[in-house]
Motif scaffolding. Structure first.
Motif, PDB file in Angstrom:
ATOM      1  N   ALA A   1       0.948  -1.227  -0.087  1.00  0.00           N
ATOM      2  CA  ALA A   1       0.079  -0.027   0.033  1.00  0.00           C
ATOM      3  C   ALA A   1       0.943   1.359  -0.019  1.00  0.00           C
ATOM      4  O   ALA A   1       0.491   2.337  -0.818  1.00  0.00           O
ATOM      5  N   LEU A   2       1.851   1.259   1.012  1.00  0.00           N
ATOM      6  CA  LEU A   2       2.741   2.408   0.922  1.00  0.00           C
ATOM      7  C   LEU A   2       3.443   2.550  -0.532  1.00  0.00           C
ATOM      8  O   LEU A   2       3.810   3.843  -1.057  1.00  0.00           O
ATOM      9  N   PHE A   3       4.054   1.657  -1.232  1.00  0.00           N
ATOM     10  CA  PHE A   3       4.425   1.491  -2.424  1.00  0.00           C
ATOM     11  C   PHE A   3       3.531   2.097  -3.626  1.00  0.00           C
ATOM     12  O   PHE A   3       4.064   2.893  -4.299  1.00  0.00           O
ATOM     13  N   TYR A   4       2.280   1.773  -3.252  1.00  0.00           N
ATOM     14  CA  TYR A   4       1.430   2.229  -4.407  1.00  0.00           C
ATOM     15  C   TYR A   4       1.029   3.936  -4.173  1.00  0.00           C
ATOM     16  O   TYR A   4       0.964   4.517  -4.969  1.00  0.00           O
ATOM     17  N   LEU A   5       1.091   4.218  -2.799  1.00  0.00           N
ATOM     18  CA  LEU A   5       0.894   5.693  -2.623  1.00  0.00           C
ATOM     19  C   LEU A   5       2.045   6.557  -3.126  1.00  0.00           C
ATOM     20  O   LEU A   5       1.962   7.481  -3.519  1.00  0.00           O
ATOM     21  N   PHE A   6       3.196   5.815  -3.123  1.00  0.00           N
ATOM     22  CA  PHE A   6       4.616   6.751  -3.250  1.00  0.00           C
ATOM     23  C   PHE A   6       4.339   6.600  -4.945  1.00  0.00           C
ATOM     24  O   PHE A   6       4.643   7.814  -5.518  1.00  0.00           O
ATOM     25  N   ARG A   7       4.138   5.716  -5.587  1.00  0.00           N
ATOM     26  CA  ARG A   7       3.744   5.418  -7.281  1.00  0.00           C
ATOM     27  C   ARG A   7       2.858   6.626  -7.352  1.00  0.00           C
ATOM     28  O   ARG A   7       3.148   7.535  -8.525  1.00  0.00           O
ATOM     29  N   LEU A   8       1.648   6.657  -6.881  1.00  0.00           N
ATOM     30  CA  LEU A   8       0.514   7.688  -7.197  1.00  0.00           C
ATOM     31  C   LEU A   8       1.229   8.890  -6.952  1.00  0.00           C
ATOM     32  O   LEU A   8       0.832   9.817  -7.984  1.00  0.00           O
ATOM     33  N   SER A   9       2.136   9.366  -6.018  1.00  0.00           N
ATOM     34  CA  SER A   9       2.274  10.911  -5.737  1.00  0.00           C
ATOM     35  C   SER A   9       3.559  11.188  -6.725  1.00  0.00           C
ATOM     36  O   SER A   9       3.528  12.255  -6.619  1.00  0.00           O
ATOM     37  N   HIS A  10       4.158  10.299  -7.263  1.00  0.00           N
ATOM     38  CA  HIS A  10       5.201  10.757  -8.158  1.00  0.00           C
ATOM     39  C   HIS A  10       4.810  10.488  -9.956  1.00  0.00           C
ATOM     40  O   HIS A  10       5.822  10.376 -10.674  1.00  0.00           O
ATOM     41  N   LEU A  11       3.565  10.414 -10.111  1.00  0.00           N
ATOM     42  CA  LEU A  11       3.128  10.414 -11.292  1.00  0.00           C
ATOM     43  C   LEU A  11       3.405  11.831 -11.926  1.00  0.00           C
ATOM     44  O   LEU A  11       2.960  12.624 -11.246  1.00  0.00           O
ATOM     45  N   PRO A  12       3.702  11.872 -13.451  1.00  0.00           N
ATOM     46  CA  PRO A  12       3.883  12.922 -14.158  1.00  0.00           C
ATOM     47  C   PRO A  12       2.393  13.796 -14.053  1.00  0.00           C
ATOM     48  O   PRO A  12       1.425  13.122 -14.645  1.00  0.00           O
ATOM     49  N   GLN A  13       2.642  15.098 -13.987  1.00  0.00           N
ATOM     50  CA  GLN A  13       1.223  15.739 -13.792  1.00  0.00           C
ATOM     51  C   GLN A  13       1.280  16.776 -15.213  1.00  0.00           C
ATOM     52  O   GLN A  13       2.446  17.480 -15.436  1.00  0.00           O
ATOM     53  N   TYR A  14       0.331  16.679 -15.969  1.00  0.00           N
ATOM     54  CA  TYR A  14       0.085  17.307 -17.358  1.00  0.00           C
ATOM     55  C   TYR A  14      -0.312  18.670 -17.005  1.00  0.00           C
ATOM     56  O   TYR A  14      -1.594  18.763 -16.490  1.00  0.00           O
ATOM     57  N   LEU A 228      -9.932 -16.065  -5.020  1.00  0.00           N
ATOM     58  CA  LEU A 228      -9.638 -14.621  -4.211  1.00  0.00           C
ATOM     59  C   LEU A 228      -8.487 -14.164  -4.169  1.00  0.00           C
ATOM     60  O   LEU A 228      -8.292 -12.904  -4.233  1.00  0.00           O
ATOM     61  N   ARG A 229      -7.268 -15.252  -3.974  1.00  0.00           N
ATOM     62  CA  ARG A 229      -6.148 -14.673  -3.772  1.00  0.00           C
ATOM     63  C   ARG A 229      -5.440 -14.421  -5.253  1.00  0.00           C
ATOM     64  O   ARG A 229      -4.834 -13.493  -5.053  1.00  0.00           O
ATOM     65  N   LEU A 230      -5.818 -15.146  -5.941  1.00  0.00           N
ATOM     66  CA  LEU A 230      -5.501 -14.875  -7.461  1.00  0.00           C
ATOM     67  C   LEU A 230      -5.790 -13.351  -7.944  1.00  0.00           C
ATOM     68  O   LEU A 230      -5.150 -12.656  -8.548  1.00  0.00           O
ATOM     69  N   LEU A 231      -7.384 -13.205  -7.482  1.00  0.00           N
ATOM     70  CA  LEU A 231      -7.685 -11.917  -7.952  1.00  0.00           C
ATOM     71  C   LEU A 231      -7.026 -10.727  -7.120  1.00  0.00           C
ATOM     72  O   LEU A 231      -6.694  -9.667  -7.840  1.00  0.00           O
ATOM     73  N   ILE A 232      -6.653 -10.933  -5.874  1.00  0.00           N
ATOM     74  CA  ILE A 232      -5.776  -9.751  -5.401  1.00  0.00           C
ATOM     75  C   ILE A 232      -4.444  -9.555  -5.777  1.00  0.00           C
ATOM     76  O   ILE A 232      -4.033  -8.423  -5.977  1.00  0.00           O
ATOM     77  N   VAL A 233      -3.990 -10.733  -6.017  1.00  0.00           N
ATOM     78  CA  VAL A 233      -2.483 -10.368  -6.712  1.00  0.00           C
ATOM     79  C   VAL A 233      -2.410  -9.887  -7.987  1.00  0.00           C
ATOM     80  O   VAL A 233      -2.056  -9.007  -8.011  1.00  0.00           O
ATOM     81  N   ALA A 234      -3.441 -10.226  -8.726  1.00  0.00           N
ATOM     82  CA  ALA A 234      -3.647  -9.622 -10.045  1.00  0.00           C
ATOM     83  C   ALA A 234      -3.855  -8.111 -10.096  1.00  0.00           C
ATOM     84  O   ALA A 234      -3.411  -7.370 -10.754  1.00  0.00           O
ATOM     85  N   ALA A 235      -4.839  -7.868  -9.105  1.00  0.00           N
ATOM     86  CA  ALA A 235      -5.061  -6.188  -8.915  1.00  0.00           C
ATOM     87  C   ALA A 235      -3.882  -5.619  -8.515  1.00  0.00           C
ATOM     88  O   ALA A 235      -3.664  -4.358  -8.764  1.00  0.00           O
ATOM     89  N   THR A 236      -3.194  -6.235  -7.495  1.00  0.00           N
ATOM     90  CA  THR A 236      -2.107  -5.677  -6.951  1.00  0.00           C
ATOM     91  C   THR A 236      -1.081  -5.406  -8.224  1.00  0.00           C
ATOM     92  O   THR A 236      -0.461  -4.281  -8.199  1.00  0.00           O
ATOM     93  N   ILE A 237      -0.636  -6.272  -8.897  1.00  0.00           N
ATOM     94  CA  ILE A 237       0.299  -6.150 -10.099  1.00  0.00           C
ATOM     95  C   ILE A 237      -0.096  -4.827 -10.837  1.00  0.00           C
ATOM     96  O   ILE A 237       0.581  -4.091 -11.261  1.00  0.00           O
ATOM     97  N   MET A 238      -1.606  -4.950 -11.249  1.00  0.00           N
ATOM     98  CA  MET A 238      -2.037  -3.973 -12.162  1.00  0.00           C
ATOM     99  C   MET A 238      -1.802  -2.657 -11.585  1.00  0.00           C
ATOM    100  O   MET A 238      -1.527  -1.602 -12.364  1.00  0.00           O
ATOM    101  N   LEU A 239      -1.951  -2.453 -10.351  1.00  0.00           N
ATOM    102  CA  LEU A 239      -1.928  -1.060  -9.587  1.00  0.00           C
ATOM    103  C   LEU A 239      -0.508  -0.634  -9.281  1.00  0.00           C
ATOM    104  O   LEU A 239      -0.528   0.483  -9.652  1.00  0.00           O
ATOM    105  N   LEU A 240       0.228  -1.493  -9.165  1.00  0.00           N
ATOM    106  CA  LEU A 240       1.690  -1.005  -8.906  1.00  0.00           C
ATOM    107  C   LEU A 240       2.212  -0.754 -10.327  1.00  0.00           C
ATOM    108  O   LEU A 240       3.192   0.274 -10.403  1.00  0.00           O
ATOM    109  N   VAL A 241       1.957  -1.225 -11.284  1.00  0.00           N
ATOM    110  CA  VAL A 241       2.272  -1.040 -12.819  1.00  0.00           C
ATOM    111  C   VAL A 241       1.695   0.360 -13.322  1.00  0.00           C
ATOM    112  O   VAL A 241       2.358   1.179 -13.936  1.00  0.00           O
ATOM    113  N   SER A 242       0.138   0.424 -12.942  1.00  0.00           N
ATOM    114  CA  SER A 242      -0.364   1.555 -13.459  1.00  0.00           C
ATOM    115  C   SER A 242      -1.380   2.194 -12.476  1.00  0.00           C
ATOM    116  O   SER A 242      -2.321   1.613 -12.303  1.00  0.00           O
ATOM    117  N   PRO A 243      -0.893   3.027 -11.603  1.00  0.00           N
ATOM    118  CA  PRO A 243      -1.552   3.276 -10.604  1.00  0.00           C
ATOM    119  C   PRO A 243      -2.943   4.005 -10.601  1.00  0.00           C
ATOM    120  O   PRO A 243      -4.031   3.811  -9.978  1.00  0.00           O
TER     121      PRO A 243
END
Length: 362
Positions: A1-14, A228-243
């Protein structure tokens, strides 16, 4: 969760200047589509509405000059709209074959398949087939699209996780007749990757492809894959790659519907056993819709009471349309006469689907 928030806060702003002409140079990030007499083009966070001609393709480098109107969907993601900007294609200086990426290659194949299928199956059934198989809704009649929304079945004509599940099952059942199961799993995964690129890597399809890939990997290593575990892992991968995908409604609905089927369906299914024909479809539909109801109400403010019944009536046709449609898509590229015969076979199923939607849409 912390890594996701870090990725989200460092996205380029247009930050695009407003109320003055601006020049933007970039590549088209989605296959442009036609709506009424216009053409809609996306370049990153920019959506441009322009004339139908000249046509543009996914991956082409263009220059846009015009005024851009902002629409802030959330603090991290601003979308801009340009109405009839001046657009100019930028010619590539290098050798053309080297510039065509994998995504662009598959988008060109899809464009060719779309033209072939529309020539093999009359309208509006041809547009429905494109909607179910590839999620293409741009050629559908406006009245039929409205009926899909009113009956709560619009999700059936988008590229979804259900498509990936049907494709995966069809491929495995076919390939195990020709080779060993482990080899079949590898070929099936390659085909699913191709399908993901063919439909433009839409969030529901990517989520399902990751889940299927992990489930196949579990089989290869002799382990069990818990849904359910596969779903959570899939969502986590997608969010970390593309917040920013967290704010995509397609991702939200796909995650919610899948979670509903995994968690709610086992509890509902025994209660619907007394309905031998529609029970399975009703249980599946209600499970998905109960889980996605908050998202639907928050975004649209409406809910169709007849949706579970209509879904139960048309859901059994989806595996047939999807499987036959994929085979038809491949045949249309190589063996046109055989593709035409298969098109005649799939047409009655498409006609039944449309008739049910039109009746309940009234």
């Amino acid at each position: 969760a912390l890594f996701y928030l870090f990725r989200l806060s460092h996205l380029p702003q247009y930050q695009i200047p407003l109320d003055q002409p601006v020049k933007i140079v970039g590549r088209i990030t989605e296959q442009p589509y036609l709506k009424d007499s216009y053409q809609i083009i996306k370049v990153g966070p920019i959506t441009a509405i322009t004339d139908r001609f000249p046509g543009y393709d996914y991956g082409e480098k263009i220059q846009m000059v015009g005024k851009f109107t902002p629409q802030v969907t959330n603090p991290f993601m601003a979308q801009y709209f340009a109405y009839f900007p001046t657009i100019q294609k930028i010619e590539e200086t290098n050798n053309l074959p080297k510039n065509i990426g994998l995504g662009q290659f598959f988008q060109k194949i899809r464009g060719r398949i779309e033209r072939k299928l529309v020539s093999l199956i009359p309208e509006p059934e041809g547009s429905l087939l494109l909607g179910v198989v590839f999620g293409v809704k741009t050629q559908m009649p406006a009245d039929f699209l409205q009926d899909l929304r009113k009956t709560g079945t619009i999700h059936l004509v988008v590229a979804s996780g259900q498509n990936v599940a049907i494709l995966a099952g069809f491929l495995i059942e076919t390939l195990v007749l020709l080779m060993k199961r482990k080899q079949a799993l590898f070929f099936a995964m390659a085909a699913i990757l191709g399908y993901v690129l063919l439909v433009g890597a839409q969030p529901p399809v990517v989520r399902a492809a990751i889940m299927v890939g992990m489930a196949y990997a579990a089989q290869l290593f002799g382990r069990e894959g818990e849904g359910l575990r596969l779903l959570i892992v899939a969502a986590t991968i997608m969010l970390l790659v593309s917040p920013l995908i967290l704010f995509d409604m397609g991702f939200q609905l796909s995650f919610g519907a899948t979670a509903g089927i995994i968690v709610v369906y086992p509890k509902l299914q025994p209660k619907f056993r007394q309905f031998p024909i529609l029970g399975e479809g009703l249980a599946t539909t209600l499970s998905a819709q109960l889980a996605t109801l908050p998202i639907m109400l928050a975004n649209f403010g409406t809910f169709s009471l007849i949706s579970p019944l209509v879904n139960a009536l048309v859901l059994p046709t989806i595996p047939f349309i999807m499987s036959l449609g994929m085979v038809l898509a491949v045949l249309s590229l190589f063996v046109n006469p055989l593709a035409q015969v298969l098109a005649w076979l799939v047409w009655p199923i498409l006609k039944y689907f449309m008739t049910i939607i039109e009746i309940f849409g009234r």
